[in-house]
Design an enzyme around this catalytic site. Structure first.
Site, PDB file in Angstrom:
ATOM      1  N   GLU A 196       5.094 -16.445 -19.076  1.00 50.65           N
ATOM      2  CA  GLU A 196       5.076 -17.411 -18.031  1.00 50.65           C
ATOM      3  C   GLU A 196       6.256 -17.823 -17.363  1.00 50.65           C
ATOM      4  O   GLU A 196       6.238 -18.488 -16.118  1.00 50.65           O
ATOM      5  CB  GLU A 196       3.873 -18.343 -18.099  1.00 50.65           C
ATOM      6  CG  GLU A 196       4.448 -19.618 -18.652  1.00 50.65           C
ATOM      7  CD  GLU A 196       4.325 -19.381 -20.463  1.00 50.65           C
ATOM      8  OE1 GLU A 196       4.604 -20.468 -21.001  1.00 50.65           O
ATOM      9  OE2 GLU A 196       4.169 -18.457 -20.874  1.00 50.65           O
TER      10      GLU A 196
ATOM     11  N   LYS B  81      15.482 -22.049 -34.740  1.00 46.82           N
ATOM     12  CA  LYS B  81      14.791 -21.573 -33.455  1.00 46.82           C
ATOM     13  C   LYS B  81      14.800 -20.320 -32.869  1.00 46.82           C
ATOM     14  O   LYS B  81      15.887 -20.048 -32.624  1.00 46.82           O
ATOM     15  CB  LYS B  81      14.974 -22.845 -32.433  1.00 46.82           C
ATOM     16  CG  LYS B  81      14.011 -22.596 -31.088  1.00 46.82           C
ATOM     17  CD  LYS B  81      14.344 -24.001 -30.177  1.00 46.82           C
ATOM     18  CE  LYS B  81      13.028 -23.920 -29.199  1.00 46.82           C
ATOM     19  NZ  LYS B  81      13.507 -24.719 -28.083  1.00 46.82           N
TER      20      LYS B  81
ATOM     21  N   CYS C 189       2.012 -18.197 -27.721  1.00 49.57           N
ATOM     22  CA  CYS C 189       2.932 -18.778 -28.422  1.00 49.57           C
ATOM     23  C   CYS C 189       2.079 -19.755 -29.410  1.00 49.57           C
ATOM     24  O   CYS C 189       1.628 -19.354 -30.267  1.00 49.57           O
ATOM     25  CB  CYS C 189       3.950 -19.692 -27.626  1.00 49.57           C
ATOM     26  SG  CYS C 189       5.327 -20.046 -28.832  1.00 49.57           S
TER      27      CYS C 189
ATOM     28  N   ARG D 166      15.259 -30.533 -22.010  1.00 46.68           N
ATOM     29  CA  ARG D 166      14.331 -31.631 -22.293  1.00 46.68           C
ATOM     30  C   ARG D 166      14.462 -32.127 -23.919  1.00 46.68           C
ATOM     31  O   ARG D 166      14.295 -33.261 -24.221  1.00 46.68           O
ATOM     32  CB  ARG D 166      12.876 -31.137 -22.219  1.00 46.68           C
ATOM     33  CG  ARG D 166      12.236 -30.922 -20.856  1.00 46.68           C
ATOM     34  CD  ARG D 166      10.703 -30.626 -20.735  1.00 46.68           C
ATOM     35  NE  ARG D 166      10.313 -29.413 -21.389  1.00 46.68           N
ATOM     36  CZ  ARG D 166      10.369 -28.203 -20.813  1.00 46.68           C
ATOM     37  NH1 ARG D 166      10.558 -28.266 -19.690  1.00 46.68           N
ATOM     38  NH2 ARG D 166      10.080 -27.369 -21.729  1.00 46.68           N
TER      39      ARG D 166
ATOM     40  N   HIS E 146       6.918 -16.545 -24.091  1.00 47.92           N
ATOM     41  CA  HIS E 146       6.529 -17.299 -22.918  1.00 47.92           C
ATOM     42  C   HIS E 146       6.722 -16.416 -21.776  1.00 47.92           C
ATOM     43  O   HIS E 146       7.624 -16.940 -20.929  1.00 47.92           O
ATOM     44  CB  HIS E 146       7.486 -18.730 -23.027  1.00 47.92           C
ATOM     45  CG  HIS E 146       6.919 -19.812 -23.819  1.00 47.92           C
ATOM     46  ND1 HIS E 146       5.642 -20.527 -23.520  1.00 47.92           N
ATOM     47  CD2 HIS E 146       7.280 -20.192 -25.033  1.00 47.92           C
ATOM     48  CE1 HIS E 146       5.420 -21.326 -24.654  1.00 47.92           C
ATOM     49  NE2 HIS E 146       6.332 -21.301 -25.476  1.00 47.92           N
TER      50      HIS E 146
END
Length: 267
Positions: A204, A131, A110, A216, A202
């Protein structure tokens, strides 16, 4: 039994413990034995104490140690809306990239892919209109050993505000775009030597990671509006198979490169 692959990871993500656990899970669950070493950039904490959570899960970046590794990963970072020159530890990354030329395989995730493309190939970063946040089907553009076992339409999560300039990558003689999502956003780029992999997903992430990222963001800035991840069309943890296949293929690539004493695998 094969000797463990020595893999270094520069962990730049916001939730460093979660990221460490995610990468351990995906890299330690294959048949390739690995020894993972986590690092943090020294310059990021040059004027303040290193947080306990960072000190307990990683070591300060040691370039001499990095040069001895079989592979290295630079994670994403919540920095894609900033100019590269605003990153306090960019000089340390620039020194790291010089040393990584000695490391057989490099994987950039990323934002890590964006800064690597900028520093190594002078590829610009550009902000997206909104986004890119959710789970989307991907399209294979050209054969890539890292995508072996995956068919068009495989699922992958994206979570970023920016993108490397696709036109500049396509025009660069040392780079190749091997997969994008259905809207044409980058998924996977490699250099033609086969020793640098630039993954814009991403992969992972675990099943709850996108929702955790959303929580978050709104906790940090409750006054702002943040979009929720787009997941309605994808199966729950729809990218799990993609994750397993990709990291299995990448570790096999690392092992083969090491076996060939750093020789080129494809290109």
């Amino acid at each position: 039994m094969n000797q463990p692959l020595q893999i270094g990871i520069l962990n730049l993500m916001h939730d460093k413990l979660r990221t460490k656990n995610e990468l351990q899970q995906v890299l330690e669950s294959t048949i390739q034995p690995v020894n993972l070493q986590f690092f943090y950039p020294r310059l990021h904490y040059q004027n303040r104490a290193v947080p306990t959570v960072v000190k307990t899960q990683a070591k300060p970046l040691d370039l001499a140690a990095v040069a001895q590794l079989d592979a290295f990963i630079i994670t994403g970072a919540p920095l894609d809306q900033l100019e590269f020159g605003q990153i306090t530890y960019l000089p340390e990354l620039q020194e790291l990239f010089k040393v990584l030329k000695k490391v057989p395989q490099r994987l950039y995730l990323c934002w890590g892919a964006m800064v690597a493309l900028h520093e190594l190939y002078r590829i610009d970063k550009q902000l997206l209109p909104r986004k890119l946040f959710g789970v989307y089907p991907q399209q294979v553009l050209t054969a890539d050993p890292l995508l072996a076992g995956l068919k068009n339409g495989f699922w992958a999560p994206h979570a970023r505000y920016a993108e490397a300039n696709r036109a500049q990558i396509a025009a660069h003689p040392q780079l190749e775009i091997t997969a994008v999502n259905q809207a044409g956003n980058l998924f996977l780029v490699r250099n033609r030597l086969g020793n640098e992999t630039l993954l814009f997903s991403h992969l992972e992430y675990q099943a709850d990671s996108l929702e955790a990222e959303y929580q978050r963001e709104i906790a940090a800035h409750p006054e702002r509006h943040y979009q929720q991840p787009e997941t309605s069309l994808a199966p729950v943890f729809g990218w799990q198979r993609t994750q397993q296949i990709f990291f299995h293929n990448w570790l096999n690539l690392v092992a083969t490169t090491v076996k060939n004493n750093g020789g080129l695998i494809y290109g």
